[in-house]
Enzyme design. Structure first.
Site, mmCIF file in Angstrom:
data_model
loop_
_atom_site.group_PDB
_atom_site.id
_atom_site.type_symbol
_atom_site.label_atom_id
_atom_site.label_comp_id
_atom_site.label_asym_id
_atom_site.label_seq_id
_atom_site.Cartn_x
_atom_site.Cartn_y
_atom_site.Cartn_z
ATOM 1 N N HIS A 183 0.820 -1.215 0.000
ATOM 2 C CA HIS A 183 0.000 0.000 0.000
ATOM 3 C C HIS A 183 0.850 1.259 0.000
ATOM 4 C CE1 HIS A 183 0.913 0.819 4.256
ATOM 5 N NE2 HIS A 183 0.709 -0.482 4.485
ATOM 6 N N CYS A 225 3.431 -5.115 6.410
ATOM 7 C CA CYS A 225 3.059 -4.785 5.037
ATOM 8 C C CYS A 225 4.276 -4.329 4.237
ATOM 9 C CB CYS A 225 2.012 -3.674 5.013
ATOM 10 S SG CYS A 225 0.394 -4.168 5.666
#
Length: 396
Positions: A323, A342
């Protein structure tokens, strides 16, 4: 008078010996059907085939199980078996090599009327025939079948087709055989059961770019579990786009993107020492322009609560994303690992199409491959998201 009596007796004897000589004119000149010309009755009997046909289910049966149809013959060989539904559509099937039996190639469709016309011949070539009709059962229970494919959509070369069932599947072999893949270049696709409700499909290696694929679902005539039947017969086409395979390196804090053979490198930040990123190969499962990320949803307490994370691409079911990130102080991209697992690329608040994250998001497809290397965390499980590429083909 005695002479007259003698003559009468003599005339009677002549008639008894040969009615054609003394009877009424034309009364017995032509033998009646079934009689010989000498006046003796001799009825002709038609020969009947020795072959005895047996069709299961019996004529008029209702509520028949879709796999119950069988045709057999004794004292003969089957010559033709024609089975059609109420619309005249033929049912495919085959006669056994010895000619004594026939069965359909697949189970019949539930809730459907069928007609069976069968013929067999005995050793003398005399034919026996049978015509019957029956209706298959209407299921009281059906499974709900859902996959992650959209009709006519284009996916990345790492796309894995995930099929979920709403109830426990008992007859797994029958279900797997009822879901087939047709490809325009002969690519072989196999299924793998991860549990009683999930069946994933993939080829041995990443798809070839441009491959056209059609999934054939033929589940309506499959009893997936006792008393529970499949719910769908459909064809679902999709295609594979260009190739994009990305590798995020936790040691160098860089992500290398190889698109159709051309390589570029993007600065990134991955999971920190306390929350290292999963290792291994993952696949982009979904894309969200903006999403809300809350640490409580992944079991990390009150670590973070970010209401508008830009350019989010989900990699695992457990919460790993690739992201955009705008909230880190300083510039950790390409320098340090600072996330909670992430892979983050540089972005702006609200998301920018010209940022590293925005450019990657806009050029990515669901099904694109993202591999994480040099992390201290173990390899992601094959059933965590679309992680099936981490399972060797020999075990698939």
């Amino acid at each position: 008078m005695g002479g007259v009596l003698l003559m009468t007796a003599a005339c009677g004897d002549e008639q008894g010996k040969g009615g054609e000589a003394a009877g009424p004119a034309g009364a017995s000149a032509t033998a009646a059907p079934g009689a010989t010309g000498d006046g003796n009755a001799n009825t002709t009997t038609s020969k009947t085939s020795a072959a005895v046909l047996d069709v299961e289910p019996k004529d008029g049966a209702r509520g028949v199980a879709p796999n119950a149809l069988r045709v057999s013959v004794s004292k003969g060989r089957l010559t033709t078996v024609d089975v059609t539904d109420k619309d005249g559509k033929p049912v495919q099937g085959s006669i056994t090599p010895d000619g004594t039996g026939w069965k359909p190639a697949a189970a019949l469709t539930p809730g459907t009327a069928y007609t069976v016309n069968a013929q067999a011949a005995d050793a003398d070539g005399l034919v026996a025939a049978s015509t019957s009709a029956f209706t298959t059962l209407t299921p009281e229970k059906q499974v709900s079948t859902n996959d992650n494919i959209g009709d006519g959509q284009t996916y990345g070369v790492g796309m894995i087709v995930k099929v979920d069932f709403s109830t426990k599947v008992v007859n797994k072999d029958a279900v797997a055989k009822a879901i087939t893949f047709e490809t325009d270049n002969g690519t072989e696709v196999k299924g793998h059961w991860f549990d009683d409700n999930r069946l994933d499909f993939r080829p041995a290696d990443y798809w070839k770019p441009g491959t056209r694929v059609t999934i054939h679902y033929r589940l309506k005539n499959v009893e997936v579990a006792p008393g529970v039947w499949g719910d769908v017969d459909k064809d679902e086409p999709f295609s594979i786009g260009r190739s994009q395979v990305s590798t995020a390196d936790a040691a160098t804090h860089q992500m290398t993107v190889v698109r159709d053979g051309k390589s570029t490198t993007v600065p990134a930040t991955l999971g920190d020492a306390k929350h290292p990123s999963w290792g291994g190969t993952m696949v982009i499962m979904s894309k969200e322009k903006v999403t809300h990320m809350n640490s409580q949803t992944v079991g990390l307490g009150n670590e973070y609560d970010i209401p508008a994370v830009p350019h989010a691409m989900r990699l695992t079911r457990s919460g790993t994303y690739l992201h955009g990130n705008y909230w880190y102080e300083g510039d950790p991209f390409g320098k340090a690992n600072t996330s909670h697992g992430c892979v983050a690329l540089k972005d702006t608040e609200g998301g920018s199409d010209t940022s590293s994250a925005g450019a990657f998001f806009n050029s990515s497809l669901i099904g694109d491959v993202v591999t994480i290397v040099n992390t201290k965390e173990k390899t992601v499980a094959p059933d965590n998201g679309l992680g099936g590429w981490n399972l060797p083909w020999a075990n698939w």
